[in-house]
Design a protein around this motif. Structure first.
Motif, PDB file in Angstrom:
ATOM      1  N   GLN A  16      37.212  46.766  60.528  1.00 34.41           N
ATOM      2  CA  GLN A  16      37.268  48.090  59.878  1.00 34.41           C
ATOM      3  C   GLN A  16      38.210  49.040  60.643  1.00 34.41           C
ATOM      4  O   GLN A  16      38.823  49.921  60.043  1.00 34.41           O
ATOM      5  CB  GLN A  16      35.863  48.677  59.781  1.00 34.41           C
ATOM      6  CG  GLN A  16      34.979  47.867  58.818  1.00 34.41           C
ATOM      7  CD  GLN A  16      33.577  48.432  58.736  1.00 34.41           C
ATOM      8  OE1 GLN A  16      33.324  49.349  57.989  1.00 34.41           O
ATOM      9  NE2 GLN A  16      32.673  47.883  59.533  1.00 34.41           N
ATOM     10  N   THR A  17      38.346  48.818  61.945  1.00 34.28           N
ATOM     11  CA  THR A  17      39.325  49.605  62.717  1.00 34.28           C
ATOM     12  C   THR A  17      40.733  49.284  62.225  1.00 34.28           C
ATOM     13  O   THR A  17      41.565  50.178  62.027  1.00 34.28           O
ATOM     14  CB  THR A  17      39.197  49.275  64.223  1.00 34.28           C
ATOM     15  OG1 THR A  17      37.867  49.586  64.632  1.00 34.28           O
ATOM     16  CG2 THR A  17      40.191  50.050  65.063  1.00 34.28           C
ATOM     17  N   ASP A  19      41.468  48.303  59.297  1.00 37.50           N
ATOM     18  CA  ASP A  19      41.603  48.943  57.969  1.00 37.50           C
ATOM     19  C   ASP A  19      42.176  50.352  58.125  1.00 37.50           C
ATOM     20  O   ASP A  19      43.008  50.799  57.336  1.00 37.50           O
ATOM     21  CB  ASP A  19      40.237  49.085  57.276  1.00 37.50           C
ATOM     22  CG  ASP A  19      39.747  47.790  56.657  1.00 37.50           C
ATOM     23  OD1 ASP A  19      40.552  46.848  56.515  1.00 37.50           O
ATOM     24  OD2 ASP A  19      38.539  47.721  56.319  1.00 37.50           O
ATOM     25  N   ILE A  20      41.672  51.056  59.142  1.00 38.01           N
ATOM     26  CA  ILE A  20      42.158  52.439  59.374  1.00 38.01           C
ATOM     27  C   ILE A  20      43.625  52.400  59.825  1.00 38.01           C
ATOM     28  O   ILE A  20      44.450  53.181  59.351  1.00 38.01           O
ATOM     29  CB  ILE A  20      41.273  53.165  60.434  1.00 38.01           C
ATOM     30  CG1 ILE A  20      39.804  53.226  59.980  1.00 38.01           C
ATOM     31  CG2 ILE A  20      41.824  54.564  60.736  1.00 38.01           C
ATOM     32  CD1 ILE A  20      39.550  53.987  58.694  1.00 38.01           C
ATOM     33  N   ARG A 242      33.886  53.111  58.410  1.00 42.64           N
ATOM     34  CA  ARG A 242      35.288  53.515  58.542  1.00 42.64           C
ATOM     35  C   ARG A 242      35.414  55.017  58.802  1.00 42.64           C
ATOM     36  O   ARG A 242      36.361  55.448  59.446  1.00 42.64           O
ATOM     37  CB  ARG A 242      36.080  53.075  57.311  1.00 42.64           C
ATOM     38  CG  ARG A 242      36.307  51.554  57.338  1.00 42.64           C
ATOM     39  CD  ARG A 242      36.887  51.032  56.076  1.00 42.64           C
ATOM     40  NE  ARG A 242      35.996  51.235  54.939  1.00 42.64           N
ATOM     41  CZ  ARG A 242      36.210  50.747  53.735  1.00 42.64           C
ATOM     42  NH1 ARG A 242      37.297  50.021  53.503  1.00 42.64           N
ATOM     43  NH2 ARG A 242      35.366  50.949  52.748  1.00 42.64           N
ATOM     44  N   GLN A 246      37.422  56.335  61.985  1.00 44.92           N
ATOM     45  CA  GLN A 246      38.593  57.199  61.786  1.00 44.92           C
ATOM     46  C   GLN A 246      38.427  58.531  62.525  1.00 44.92           C
ATOM     47  O   GLN A 246      39.373  59.055  63.112  1.00 44.92           O
ATOM     48  CB  GLN A 246      38.825  57.440  60.291  1.00 44.92           C
ATOM     49  CG  GLN A 246      40.063  58.295  60.045  1.00 44.92           C
ATOM     50  CD  GLN A 246      40.392  58.462  58.583  1.00 44.92           C
ATOM     51  OE1 GLN A 246      40.506  57.481  57.856  1.00 44.92           O
ATOM     52  NE2 GLN A 246      40.543  59.698  58.142  1.00 44.92           N
TER      53      GLN A 246
END
Ligand SMILES: NC(=O)C1=CN([C@@H]2O[C@H](COP(=O)(O)OP(=O)(O)OC[C@H]3O[C@@H](n4cnc5c(N)ncnc54)[C@H](OP(=O)(O)O)[C@@H]3O)[C@@H](O)[C@H]2O)C=CC1
Ligand SMILES: CC(=O)[C@@H](O)[C@H](O)COP(=O)(O)O
Ligand SMILES: [Mn+2]
Length: 361
Positions: A16-17, A19-20, A242, A246
């Protein structure tokens, strides 16, 4: 450009990191990635992000976090393996987005001391500490109470007599969050919530008696802060990591990201609060007691739990055995002051070995 290293890039938080990072390609340069055994995914990530440094074991990661060109380190490793890279990154003055909660449980004071000594900074990622951090922005007032929300896990309403013998498959069915296996089992036992009490104590310097846990099955409120005048601030959002990831990476900026789901107010939402039932979650009070005793007890707590959860997932012990194994290991421990990394790691090694013996015997 934020020059970032992601430790645990193949896991739930690591993915998910990235993804950011993907959502803001002009804001990040990925300097390094590190993971454990999932070399297939790691190779795909390397092909996409072209980092100069890659490790598929934690050992190399301990040095990668200190490279001069690195600004930010996301520590998304699982368990005690994250402690040394976290301390190294702080000692090198880096911004450490810390999802990996076990290092704070093991050595909360040491981590805060490193932050103060070397100018590095810990940025909370875990959704509850992130919520508290967000509620505290712009506040210079006395905190009366921190209210940490707990989903209650998959066994919140299971008859007490049936809980001892639940299966890993049942325990892995978290009601609201999709996460890695270890934290999912910790959520079921509420060990995760005790870890978050410990995180809160160290990250925000809040006395133990001012931190409470409230069961909130929807996981929409991620935690609350009550001030002296009785006003309670809460941070809300759909259960999606997320957003806190973020927030930590761009702090103090809040940037729009269409990938992050919004709270849907066109449908009816219930926000329930229930008191925590101590009998249902014996790990919770066990963990808080160990944390309050201090010394190397918290490191032993974390290590014994890590072994116990794996033993449960491997079918070596039953669900009820998690609590017994942690309690037994704690009861056999001769605590050290726990003021140095060496003492903490020594306690971690002792507890892992002892808990493993108990689980195997
Ligand atoms: N998932 C979530 O939503 C949340 C997680 N957290 C915390 O964040 C941390 C990570 O959780 P999560 O992402 O769920 O865990 P996962 O199990 O999904 O991922 C763990 C990551 O760490 C790597 N890893 C594990 N052991 C080693 C090792 N010995 N050496 C190198 N790499 C290793 C794994 O690599 P590989 O898979 O390649 O073996 C993987 O990349 C935990 O401390 C958890 O408590 C906190 C809040 C929410
Ligand atoms: C997503 C996250 O931060 C987890 O730590 C979450 O808190 C797990 O949920 P419960 O521990 O409340 O079941
Ligand atoms: Mn959490």
């Amino acid at each position: 450009m934020r020059k970032i290293v992601v430790l645990g890039s193949t896991g739930s938080i690591g993915r998910q990191t990235l993804d950011i990072v993907r959502a803001f390609p002009d804001e990040f340069e990925v300097i390094g990635l590190a993971a454990g055994t999932n070399t297939k995914l790691l190779k795909e990530q390397v092909a996409e992000f072209q980092p100069a440094h890659v490790w598929s074991a934690a050992a190399g990661a301990e040095e990668m976090v200190t490279l001069p060109r690195v600004d930010q380190v996301m520590v998304a490793l699982m368990g005690s393996v994250g402690l040394t890279p976290t301390l190294n990154a702080l000692a090198a003055g880096k911004q450490v987005a810390l999802s990996n909660k076990e290092p704070i449980v093991m050595a909360g004071k040491l981590i805060k001391d490193f932050e103060a000594l070397y100018g590095g900074r810990v940025l909370p990622v875990d959704s509850e500490p992130s919520a508290i951090w967000q509620c505290l922005q712009g506040e210079d007032n006395e905190i009366l109470r921190i209210l940490i929300t707990a989903s209650g896990g998959p066994f919140r309403t299971t008859p007490l007599e049936d809980i001892e013998n639940v299966t890993p498959e049942q325990a892995l069915r978290h009601p609201t969050w999709k996460m890695g296996q270890k934290i999912t089992i910790d959520s079921a036992t509420l060990m995760n919530k005790a870890f978050e009490v410990i995180e809160t104590h160290w990250l925000f310097s809040v006395p133990w008696e001012r931190i409470e846990v409230v069961v909130h099955p929807q996981s929409t409120i991620h935690s609350m802060v009550e001030f002296a005048d009785g006003s309670v601030k809460a941070q809300l959002g759909p259960p999606d990591m997320r957003l806190p990831i973020q927030y930590a990476l761009f702090y103090p900026q809040r940037l729009p990201n269409s990938m992050i789901p919004r709270l849907d107010t066109s449908i009816s939402h219930s926000l329930n609060f229930d008191p925590l039932e101590p009998n249902r979650y014996p790990c919770f009070s066990l963990a808080i007691e160990a944390a309050r005793k201090g010394g190397t007890y918290p490191a032993v707590l974390s290590a014994a739990d890590e072994v116990a959860v794996q033993a449960f997932l491997d079918g070596k012990i039953g669900y009820g055995g998690i609590h017994h194994l942690v309690e037994q290991t704690l009861s056999e421990h001769d605590s050290l002051p726990g003021e140095t990394a060496e003492e903490v790691l020594q306690a971690d090694a002792w507890a892992s070995a002892r808990a493993f013996e108990l689980a195997s015997g």
